[in-house]
Write a protein that holds these residues in place. Structure first.
Motif, PDB file in Angstrom:
ATOM      1  N   GLN A   9       0.827  -1.210   0.000  1.00  0.00           N
ATOM      2  CA  GLN A   9       0.000   0.000   0.000  1.00  0.00           C
ATOM      3  C   GLN A   9       0.862   1.261   0.000  1.00  0.00           C
ATOM      4  N   VAL A  10       1.963   1.233   0.749  1.00  0.00           N
ATOM      5  CA  VAL A  10       2.882   2.366   0.750  1.00  0.00           C
ATOM      6  C   VAL A  10       3.441   2.574  -0.655  1.00  0.00           C
ATOM      7  N   ALA A  11       3.847   1.480  -1.298  1.00  0.00           N
ATOM      8  CA  ALA A  11       4.405   1.571  -2.657  1.00  0.00           C
ATOM      9  C   ALA A  11       3.362   2.094  -3.637  1.00  0.00           C
ATOM     10  N   ARG A  12       2.142   1.581  -3.557  1.00  0.00           N
ATOM     11  CA  ARG A  12       1.088   2.034  -4.468  1.00  0.00           C
ATOM     12  C   ARG A  12       0.762   3.518  -4.258  1.00  0.00           C
ATOM     13  N   ARG A  13       0.731   3.939  -3.029  1.00  0.00           N
ATOM     14  CA  ARG A  13       0.452   5.357  -2.754  1.00  0.00           C
ATOM     15  C   ARG A  13       1.596   6.243  -3.226  1.00  0.00           C
ATOM     16  N   THR A  14       2.801   5.738  -3.111  1.00  0.00           N
ATOM     17  CA  THR A  14       3.963   6.485  -3.598  1.00  0.00           C
ATOM     18  C   THR A  14       3.912   6.629  -5.113  1.00  0.00           C
ATOM     19  N   VAL A  15       3.581   5.546  -5.808  1.00  0.00           N
ATOM     20  CA  VAL A  15       3.445   5.602  -7.264  1.00  0.00           C
ATOM     21  C   VAL A  15       2.327   6.562  -7.649  1.00  0.00           C
ATOM     22  N   ALA A  16       1.200   6.481  -6.970  1.00  0.00           N
ATOM     23  CA  ALA A  16       0.075   7.385  -7.270  1.00  0.00           C
ATOM     24  C   ALA A  16       0.494   8.840  -7.064  1.00  0.00           C
ATOM     25  N   HIS A  17       1.229   9.106  -6.003  1.00  0.00           N
ATOM     26  CA  HIS A  17       1.704  10.472  -5.751  1.00  0.00           C
ATOM     27  C   HIS A  17       2.665  10.922  -6.857  1.00  0.00           C
ATOM     28  N   SER A  18       3.555  10.028  -7.269  1.00  0.00           N
ATOM     29  CA  SER A  18       4.491  10.352  -8.356  1.00  0.00           C
ATOM     30  C   SER A  18       3.739  10.679  -9.641  1.00  0.00           C
ATOM     31  N   LEU A  19       2.697   9.917  -9.945  1.00  0.00           N
ATOM     32  CA  LEU A  19       1.897  10.167 -11.148  1.00  0.00           C
ATOM     33  C   LEU A  19       1.157  11.500 -11.040  1.00  0.00           C
ATOM     34  N   ASP A  20       0.636  11.809  -9.857  1.00  0.00           N
ATOM     35  CA  ASP A  20      -0.022  13.102  -9.658  1.00  0.00           C
ATOM     36  C   ASP A  20       0.954  14.254  -9.898  1.00  0.00           C
ATOM     37  N   CYS A  21       2.186  14.096  -9.413  1.00  0.00           N
ATOM     38  CA  CYS A  21       3.205  15.129  -9.623  1.00  0.00           C
ATOM     39  C   CYS A  21       3.533  15.265 -11.107  1.00  0.00           C
ATOM     40  N   LEU A  22       3.619  14.132 -11.816  1.00  0.00           N
ATOM     41  CA  LEU A  22       3.875  14.180 -13.258  1.00  0.00           C
ATOM     42  C   LEU A  22       2.725  14.853 -13.999  1.00  0.00           C
ATOM     43  N   LEU A  23       1.510  14.647 -13.528  1.00  0.00           N
ATOM     44  CA  LEU A  23       0.354  15.303 -14.139  1.00  0.00           C
ATOM     45  C   LEU A  23       0.487  16.820 -14.025  1.00  0.00           C
ATOM     46  N   ASP A  24       0.846  17.279 -12.851  1.00  0.00           N
ATOM     47  CA  ASP A  24       1.050  18.717 -12.653  1.00  0.00           C
ATOM     48  C   ASP A  24       2.202  19.227 -13.514  1.00  0.00           C
ATOM     49  N   ASP A  25       3.302  18.471 -13.549  1.00  0.00           N
ATOM     50  CA  ASP A  25       4.454  18.860 -14.368  1.00  0.00           C
ATOM     51  C   ASP A  25       4.099  18.902 -15.846  1.00  0.00           C
ATOM     52  N   THR A  26       3.251  17.975 -16.271  1.00  0.00           N
ATOM     53  CA  THR A  26       2.849  17.919 -17.675  1.00  0.00           C
ATOM     54  C   THR A  26       2.103  19.187 -18.066  1.00  0.00           C
ATOM     55  N   ALA A  27       1.151  19.576 -17.253  1.00  0.00           N
ATOM     56  CA  ALA A  27       0.379  20.782 -17.560  1.00  0.00           C
ATOM     57  C   ALA A  27       1.279  22.015 -17.593  1.00  0.00           C
ATOM     58  N   SER A  28       2.152  22.147 -16.599  1.00  0.00           N
ATOM     59  CA  SER A  28       2.985  23.352 -16.537  1.00  0.00           C
ATOM     60  C   SER A  28       4.080  23.368 -17.596  1.00  0.00           C
ATOM     61  N   THR A  29       4.404  22.207 -18.147  1.00  0.00           N
ATOM     62  CA  THR A  29       5.429  22.138 -19.197  1.00  0.00           C
ATOM     63  C   THR A  29       4.820  22.267 -20.586  1.00  0.00           C
ATOM     64  N   ILE A  30       3.735  21.563 -20.833  1.00  0.00           N
ATOM     65  CA  ILE A  30       3.177  21.490 -22.188  1.00  0.00           C
ATOM     66  C   ILE A  30       2.325  22.696 -22.549  1.00  0.00           C
ATOM     67  N   GLU A  31       1.585  23.247 -21.608  1.00  0.00           N
ATOM     68  CA  GLU A  31       0.707  24.374 -21.933  1.00  0.00           C
ATOM     69  C   GLU A  31       1.471  25.561 -22.533  1.00  0.00           C
ATOM     70  N   PRO A  32       2.601  25.972 -21.956  1.00  0.00           N
ATOM     71  CA  PRO A  32       3.331  27.086 -22.572  1.00  0.00           C
ATOM     72  C   PRO A  32       3.884  26.740 -23.962  1.00  0.00           C
ATOM     73  N   VAL A  33       4.292  25.490 -24.155  1.00  0.00           N
ATOM     74  CA  VAL A  33       4.805  25.088 -25.470  1.00  0.00           C
ATOM     75  C   VAL A  33       3.668  25.087 -26.488  1.00  0.00           C
ATOM     76  N   ALA A  34       2.521  24.543 -26.106  1.00  0.00           N
ATOM     77  CA  ALA A  34       1.370  24.536 -27.010  1.00  0.00           C
ATOM     78  C   ALA A  34       0.959  25.954 -27.373  1.00  0.00           C
ATOM     79  N   ASP A  35       0.969  26.846 -26.404  1.00  0.00           N
ATOM     80  CA  ASP A  35       0.638  28.244 -26.644  1.00  0.00           C
ATOM     81  C   ASP A  35       1.642  28.876 -27.609  1.00  0.00           C
ATOM     82  N   THR A  36       2.909  28.594 -27.397  1.00  0.00           N
ATOM     83  CA  THR A  36       3.966  29.115 -28.268  1.00  0.00           C
ATOM     84  C   THR A  36       3.770  28.637 -29.701  1.00  0.00           C
TER      85      THR A  36
END
Length: 94
Positions: A9-36
Motif C-alpha cells: 500500500q505504501v508503494a502504491r500510494r507512492t506511485v500514485a503520488h508520483s503520477l499526480d506530480c507528473l500530471l502537474d508537471d505535464t500541464a505546466s510544461t506542455i501548456e506554454p509550449v502549445a501556446d507558443t
C-alpha cells in the motif's frame, strides 16, 4: 510496519503520488509550449529540454513503476513493442 500488504500500500500510494506530480508537471510544461506553437512563436531550447525531460520521466515512471503493477505487461525492450504514435509521419520518414 512489517506486513507485506502494508508495504504494498505504501508503494502504491507512492506511485500514485508520483503520477499526480507528473500530471502537474505535464500541464505546466506542455501548456506554454502549445501556446507558443499555436501563436507561431519560436519554441525555445529550454522548452524543448523541459519536454524531453518530462517525456523521460513519464516513460521511466511508466516502465519502472506502473508496468510492474500489471502482470500481463511485458517489458518495453525495443521499439517493436511500442504503440504506434498517433502523430502523422514525418516528411523525413518517406
Amino acid at each position: 510496519m512489517t506486513n507485506t500488504d502494508d508495504w504494498e500500500q505504501v508503494a502504491r500510494r507512492t506511485v500514485a503520488h508520483s503520477l499526480d506530480c507528473l500530471l502537474d508537471d505535464t500541464a505546466s510544461t506542455i501548456e506554454p509550449v502549445a501556446d507558443t506553437v499555436y501563436w507561431s512563436h519560436d519554441v525555445t531550447p529550454e522548452q524543448v529540454d523541459a519536454m524531453r525531460q518530462l517525456a523521460f520521466e513519464l516513460e521511466y515512471a511508466t516502465e519502472e513503476y506502473v508496468a510492474r503493477l500489471c502482470e500481463e505487461t511485458t517489458p518495453w525492450d525495443d521499439d517493436a513493442n511500442r504503440i504506434v504514435s498517433r502523430l502523422p509521419d514525418s516528411p523525413n520518414d518517406t
